[in-house]
Design a protein around this motif. Sequence first.
Motif, mmCIF file in Angstrom:
data_model
loop_
_atom_site.group_PDB
_atom_site.id
_atom_site.type_symbol
_atom_site.label_atom_id
_atom_site.label_comp_id
_atom_site.label_asym_id
_atom_site.label_seq_id
_atom_site.Cartn_x
_atom_site.Cartn_y
_atom_site.Cartn_z
ATOM 1 N N ALA A 86 0.815 -1.217 0.000
ATOM 2 C CA ALA A 86 0.000 0.000 0.000
ATOM 3 C C ALA A 86 0.843 1.259 0.000
ATOM 4 O O ALA A 86 0.424 2.304 -0.509
ATOM 5 C CB ALA A 86 -0.933 -0.003 1.209
ATOM 6 N N SER A 87 2.050 1.207 0.562
ATOM 7 C CA SER A 87 2.886 2.410 0.614
ATOM 8 C C SER A 87 3.445 2.776 -0.752
ATOM 9 O O SER A 87 3.908 3.887 -0.967
ATOM 10 C CB SER A 87 4.041 2.210 1.604
ATOM 11 N N ARG A 88 3.416 1.822 -1.686
ATOM 12 C CA ARG A 88 3.907 2.089 -3.035
ATOM 13 C C ARG A 88 2.804 1.912 -4.088
ATOM 14 O O ARG A 88 3.082 1.594 -5.231
ATOM 15 C CB ARG A 88 5.091 1.170 -3.365
ATOM 16 N N ALA A 89 1.590 2.091 -3.634
ATOM 17 C CA ALA A 89 0.451 1.956 -4.547
ATOM 18 C C ALA A 89 -0.523 3.105 -4.316
ATOM 19 O O ALA A 89 -0.735 3.545 -3.187
ATOM 20 C CB ALA A 89 -0.243 0.623 -4.334
ATOM 21 N N PHE A 104 2.588 11.064 -1.413
ATOM 22 C CA PHE A 104 3.580 10.268 -0.697
ATOM 23 C C PHE A 104 4.027 9.074 -1.539
ATOM 24 O O PHE A 104 5.218 8.721 -1.574
ATOM 25 C CB PHE A 104 3.007 9.798 0.644
ATOM 26 N N VAL A 105 3.076 8.452 -2.219
ATOM 27 C CA VAL A 105 3.407 7.306 -3.073
ATOM 28 C C VAL A 105 4.345 7.745 -4.197
ATOM 29 O O VAL A 105 5.328 7.060 -4.517
ATOM 30 C CB VAL A 105 2.128 6.672 -3.661
ATOM 31 N N THR A 106 4.066 8.900 -4.784
ATOM 32 C CA THR A 106 4.921 9.411 -5.850
ATOM 33 C C THR A 106 6.333 9.671 -5.337
ATOM 34 O O THR A 106 7.329 9.365 -6.013
ATOM 35 C CB THR A 106 4.326 10.712 -6.430
ATOM 36 N N GLU A 107 6.450 10.212 -4.132
ATOM 37 C CA GLU A 107 7.770 10.447 -3.548
ATOM 38 C C GLU A 107 8.507 9.135 -3.342
ATOM 39 O O GLU A 107 9.727 9.042 -3.565
ATOM 40 C CB GLU A 107 7.625 11.184 -2.219
ATOM 41 N N GLN A 108 7.777 8.092 -2.920
ATOM 42 C CA GLN A 108 8.393 6.785 -2.704
ATOM 43 C C GLN A 108 8.872 6.154 -4.009
ATOM 44 O O GLN A 108 9.922 5.507 -4.053
ATOM 45 C CB GLN A 108 7.397 5.842 -2.028
ATOM 46 N N LEU A 109 8.134 6.368 -5.051
ATOM 47 C CA LEU A 109 8.448 5.736 -6.339
ATOM 48 C C LEU A 109 9.451 6.537 -7.163
ATOM 49 O O LEU A 109 10.298 5.966 -7.855
ATOM 50 C CB LEU A 109 7.165 5.547 -7.159
ATOM 51 N N PHE A 110 9.370 7.860 -7.097
ATOM 52 C CA PHE A 110 10.168 8.681 -8.005
ATOM 53 C C PHE A 110 11.120 9.656 -7.298
ATOM 54 O O PHE A 110 11.969 10.259 -7.937
ATOM 55 C CB PHE A 110 9.239 9.505 -8.909
#
Length: 319
Positions: A86-89, A104-110
């Motif tokens: 869920a933290s990356r979705a 937050f997800v965008t920060e985690q991914l990119f």
Amino acid sequence: FDRVRNIILYDTLKSTWSTPAVYRVLIMRLITTSKSALAAALLSASSPRAITAWEDSCTQFKDIYADGTELCEKMWADSFEVVDDASRAYTMWFFNENDNPNNFVTEQLFGSDKVPDQCHLKYYHKEAPSPEGDDMTECHPWKNNACCDSTTVQSVDKLNEGYGEGYKWDRCGPMSQACERFFVMEACLYECEPSAGLFRKYDETQVNDPDYNEWQLHKMPIRKSFCDSWYTACANDYFCGEGDFFACSADYDKTQAVIAAKEAALLEEEESKKVTGLVIGLIVVGVLAAVGFGAVAFLYHREKQGKPVFTQVEAGVST
């Protein structure tokens, strides 16, 4: 035109033209244009499940998709990818207008510097995300930073009808409220979420690709729990074809083309009958005029010869 509608309705029932799916689509058109009680009754009789499925291709969600993962990944042809973390979705809905969890997800991914300040998608989207007014109620979670204009997402009907008849989610009949809300959430995500544009299928380096467009998504990660809830809410509702929105739209266009051809042929037949009737009428009038003219000429000729056809009865002649 009402006469043509009635002919189409009658012909739909008695002929073997096309498939039963076309029958119901055509009768539904008659209902919406003429409000015909007869058409509605015939529609009900034409299929035991007509109330919930208006086309033959319509099938219950639970018979199209195995689970929520297949629903989310198949319905928009790989626009979304279902993931467990869920933290990356991303989620398609949230409630705090001041704290979009998708950032937050965008920060985690990119990375923290990748939260988008441009919308990237181009259809009804704005060039850059910006706040909307208090009139943005349907997609309200994005009100403070949206890639959509409030006028394009102002109601459920507006969202449903925005891309044309072939892309309406209730083509198979009215959906349950629980099911329809998930379609509204997905539509709001696509129209309003700034991070959605990071998953555009084609970028500017692919402009020479024959399928290039600036609106299509590809494998945007979505929470599995959200998709599972969607599947549960819609399991007993109906959707078209094999569950792919784009394929359904193509089938819809083909069906409408058949219906349009049928209507055009019947209208042409009606016009032809009118023209034929007019020609016959003119011929009859012409014949009568010719007979009348000939009779007058004959009488005149006899008068000139002193042999009138009609003579006066002399006064005083007894009968």
